[in-house]
Design an enzyme around this catalytic site. Structure first.
Site, PDB file in Angstrom:
ATOM      1  N   ARG A  70       0.820  -1.384  -0.068  1.00  0.00           N
ATOM      2  CA  ARG A  70       0.144   0.093  -0.154  1.00  0.00           C
ATOM      3  C   ARG A  70       0.737   1.127  -0.100  1.00  0.00           C
ATOM      4  O   ARG A  70       2.100   1.377   0.627  1.00  0.00           O
ATOM      5  CB  ARG A  70      -0.838   0.025   1.124  1.00  0.00           C
ATOM      6  CG  ARG A  70      -2.000  -1.110   1.239  1.00  0.00           C
ATOM      7  CD  ARG A  70      -2.902  -1.237   2.237  1.00  0.00           C
ATOM      8  NE  ARG A  70      -3.833  -0.133   2.208  1.00  0.00           N
ATOM      9  CZ  ARG A  70      -4.743  -0.012   3.271  1.00  0.00           C
ATOM     10  NH1 ARG A  70      -4.790  -0.695   4.264  1.00  0.00           N
ATOM     11  NH2 ARG A  70      -5.598   0.894   2.962  1.00  0.00           N
TER      12      ARG A  70
ATOM     13  N   ASP B 170     -15.315   2.052   2.862  1.00  0.00           N
ATOM     14  CA  ASP B 170     -15.105   0.936   3.176  1.00  0.00           C
ATOM     15  C   ASP B 170     -16.206  -0.029   3.140  1.00  0.00           C
ATOM     16  O   ASP B 170     -16.073  -1.384   3.124  1.00  0.00           O
ATOM     17  CB  ASP B 170     -14.530   0.640   4.828  1.00  0.00           C
ATOM     18  CG  ASP B 170     -13.332   1.294   5.026  1.00  0.00           C
ATOM     19  OD1 ASP B 170     -12.398   1.524   4.297  1.00  0.00           O
ATOM     20  OD2 ASP B 170     -13.013   1.930   6.215  1.00  0.00           O
TER      21      ASP B 170
HETATM   22  C1  S3P Z   1      -9.541   5.133   8.180  1.00  0.00           C
HETATM   23  C2  S3P Z   1      -9.631   6.083   7.149  1.00  0.00           C
HETATM   24  C3  S3P Z   1      -9.888   5.509   5.694  1.00  0.00           C
HETATM   25  C4  S3P Z   1     -10.595   3.852   5.964  1.00  0.00           C
HETATM   26  C5  S3P Z   1      -9.874   3.115   6.884  1.00  0.00           C
HETATM   27  C6  S3P Z   1     -10.107   3.800   8.443  1.00  0.00           C
HETATM   28  C7  S3P Z   1      -9.651   5.999   9.490  1.00  0.00           C
HETATM   29  O1  S3P Z   1      -8.817   5.330   4.875  1.00  0.00           O
HETATM   30  O2  S3P Z   1     -10.485   3.179   4.769  1.00  0.00           O
HETATM   31  O3  S3P Z   1     -10.431   1.970   6.918  1.00  0.00           O
HETATM   32  O4  S3P Z   1      -9.426   5.420  10.433  1.00  0.00           O
HETATM   33  O5  S3P Z   1      -8.939   6.872   9.555  1.00  0.00           O
HETATM   34  P1  S3P Z   1      -8.338   6.656   3.873  1.00  0.00           P
HETATM   35  O6  S3P Z   1      -7.868   7.474   4.951  1.00  0.00           O
HETATM   36  O7  S3P Z   1      -7.265   6.023   3.338  1.00  0.00           O
HETATM   37  O8  S3P Z   1      -9.231   7.200   3.001  1.00  0.00           O
END
Ligand code: S3P
Length: 441
Positions: free
Chosen positions: A128, A325
Site C-alpha cells: 500500500r 470501506d
Molecule cells: C480510516 C480511514 C479510511 C478507511 C480506513 C480507516 C481511518 O482510509 O478506509 O479503513 O481510521 O482514518 P483513508 O484515510 O485511506 O481513506
C-alpha cells in the site's frame, strides 16, 4: 497476526436473519482511543474497544513506545500514557500487520518525537502507498527511508521540534489528515490541514475531548483544521460506539435474504460514516433508526433492517468518502437489485487492503454476476432478487472486507461460495462467523 495458514470456508443459502446483533467497537475510534490515551498523562479507560488484530497492533506499538496498556478482566482497557513528547524509542520494528490506519497515524505521531522507528507489515500492507503521508511528514522534518514505491518496510526518524505546516489534502483521506494532525500534537505552533472533501472526523472529535486546542472552520477551500502543538492531553473515559462498517454486512444481508428482520444495536451514526445507509435507502432498503443518542462524543442509534426488494441506482460519487470501506458489501447488494447499479468516483478502492475494484469484480464474476470494471468503480447487473449462481471458489486476498462480503453473497447463492481464506476477518470483526450463525439459526 492471523498466521500463515489459509482458512478456507464455504457459505451457502440459509434461512432469514433474525434477532439482535451488537456490532464490535468502531475500528477507527478504537485506534485513536489507544493512541491518544497513550499520550495523555494519567490513566484513561476504554470500554467497548474493538479487539481485532488491527487494533491490537496499535496497542502493541503504544506499549513498545512506553505506554502501559492493559486489558481488564471485565473487558475495559486501561492506559497510562507517557505525555505528548514522551514516546520512547521502541526496541524492535513495529509490526503493523494488516493495518493501514495504525501505520499512517503512528508515522504521524513518531514524526515529531526524537525517536527512530521501523514499520513493517504483512504482504497486503507492504503493497500500500505510504507516499501520501511521507510527503507532508517530510515537510515537517521527519526523515523517512521507504522501500521502493514509498512502501513498507520503512524507517522513520522523527525530529523535535518539528516544523508546523499548512497542508491541503491531495486525496480524500482521514488517515493522511490524521497523520499530519498527530504530528502537529508535539510541534510548536499551529499545524493546519485543509480538507477539500470531508472525511471521517473522529480524530478531531476525540482530540478535542482529550483537551487539545483544535479548531475547524469552513472556507471556500474546504474545512480548515488547526491544532496547536505541544498539547497537553488529559486522560479520558472513552466508550467506543459500534462500527458502522461492520454493521454494513448485516444491513445488506438482512436486506437481500427474504424474511429477514434484525436489530443492529449501538451503531455509530457519525455523518462522515453513514454513506452506505444513504445508498441502500436510495435502493429501497427498509432501514429505520431507533433510540438516537450520543456515546463517547459520537451520534449512535439502533438500526432495524427488514428484507426489501432493491432497485439499481447510480451511486452518488459524493457519498464515496462516507462509505469508502462499504463498497464491497454494496456491490453484493447491487448484485441482488433490479437493474444495473453503477458505482464510480471511488478510485481509492484500488489502494485498500486489496484492489477492491478488481478483486470484487473477479469474485462476483466467479459466482455468476455480470460486472463491468472501470478505473474508478464497477457496473453490476443485478438479479432482481433471484439467487445468484455461486458454486465457485473466490480469493479474499488478505482483505477482511472481501471475505465478509463474499460470505454474505453465499447467503443468496444457489450453490456454495467457497472463500479461499477467511482468516483476515479477524483484523476487524473476530466474531463475524459466530454472529452469522446466531442470526441465521
Ligand atoms: C480510516 C480511514 C479510511 C478507511 C480506513 C480507516 C481511518 O482510509 O478506509 O479503513 O481510521 O482514518 P483513508 O484515510 O485511506 O481513506
Amino acid at each position: 497476526m492471523h498466521g500463515s495458514l489459509p482458512r478456507p470456508m464455504s457459505f451457502s443459502a440459509r434461512g432469514p436473519l433474525r434477532g439482535t446483533v451488537v456490532v464490535p467497537g468502531d475500528k477507527s475510534i478504537s485506534h485513536r482511543s489507544l493512541m491518544f490515551s497513550a499520550l495523555a498523562v494519567g490513566e484513561s479507560r476504554i470500554e467497548g474497544l474493538l479487539e481485532g488484530e488491527d487494533v491490537l497492533a496499535t496497542a502493541a506499538a503504544m506499549r513498545a513506545m512506553g505506554a502501559d496498556v492493559q486489558r481488564g478482566e471485565d473487558g475495559t482497557w486501561r492506559v497510562h500514557g507517557v505525555g505528548v513528547g514522551g514516546l520512547l524509542q521502541p526496541q524492535a520494528a513495529l509490526d503493523m500487520g494488516n493495518s493501514g490506519t495504525s501505520t499512517r497515524l503512528l508515522m504521524g505521531l513518531v514524526s515529531s518525537h526524537p525517536i527512530t522507528c521501523t514499520f513493517t507489515g504483512d504482504a497486503s500492507l507492504s503493497g500500500r502507498p505510504m507516499g501520501r503521508v511521507i510527503e507532508p511528514l517530510s515537510r515537517m522534518g521527519a526523515e523517512i527511508t521507504a522501500s521502493p514505491g514509498g512502501r513498507l518496510p520503512l524507517m522513520l526518524r522523527g525530529i523535535c521540534p518539528a516544523v508546523p505546516i499548512e497542508y491541503t489534502l491531495p486525496v480524500a483521506s482521514a488517515q493522511v489528515k490524521s497523520a499530519v494532525l498527530l504530528a502537529g500534537l508535539n510541534t510548536p505552533g499551529i499545524t493546519r490541514v485543509i480538507e477539500p472533501v470531508p472525511t471521517r472526523d473522529h480524530s478531531e472529535r476525540m482530540l478535542t475531548g482529550f483537551g487539545a486546542e483544535l479548531s475547524v472552520e469552513d472556507s471556500p477551500r474546504g474545512k480548515i483544521i488547526s491544532i496547536r502543538g505541544e498539547a497537553e492531553l488529559k486522560p479520558q473515559h472513552i466508550v467506543v460506539p459500534g462500527d458502522p462498517s461492520s454493521a454494513g454486512f448485516w444491513m445488506v444481508a438482512a436486506s437481500i435474504v427474504p424474511g429477514s428482520e434484525i436489530t443492529i444495536a449501538n451503531v455509530c451514526m457519525n455523518p462522515t460514516r453513514t454513506g452506505l445507509i444513504a445508498a441502500l435507502r436510495l435502493m429501497g432498503a427498509d432501514i429505520s433508526e431507533a433510540s438516537p443518542r450520543i456515546v463517547g462524543g459520537e451520534p449512535v442509534a439502533d438500526l432495524i433492517v427488514k428484507h426489501a426488494p432493491l432497485k439499481a441506482i447510480q451511486v452518488p460519487p459524493e457519498l464515496a468518502p462516507s462509505m469508502i470501506d462499504e463498497y464491497p458489501i454494496l456491490f453484493v447488494a447491487a448484485a441482488m437489485a433490479e437493474g444495473c447499479t453503477i458505482a464510480r468516483g471511488a478510485h481509492e478502492l484500488r489502494v485498500k487492503e486489496s484492489d477492491r475494484i478488481a478483486v470484487m469484480a473477479e469474485a462476483l464474476a466467479a459466482v455468476g454476476v455480470s460486472v463491468e470494471e472501470y478505473e474508478d468503480g464497477l457496473a453490476i447487473q443485478g438479479s432482481g432478487g433471484a439467487s445468484i449462481a455461486g458454486g465457485a471458489r473466490v480469493a479474499s486476498k488478505l482483505d477482511h472486507r472481501i471475505a465478509m462480503s463474499m460470505a454474505v453473497a453465499g447467503l443468496v447463492a444457489k450453490a456454495p461460495v467457497e472463500i479461499d481464506d477467511v482468516a483476515p476477518i479477524a483484523t476487524s470483526y473476530p466474531n463475524f462467523l459466530p454472529t452469522l450463525d446466531a442470526l441465521t439459526q
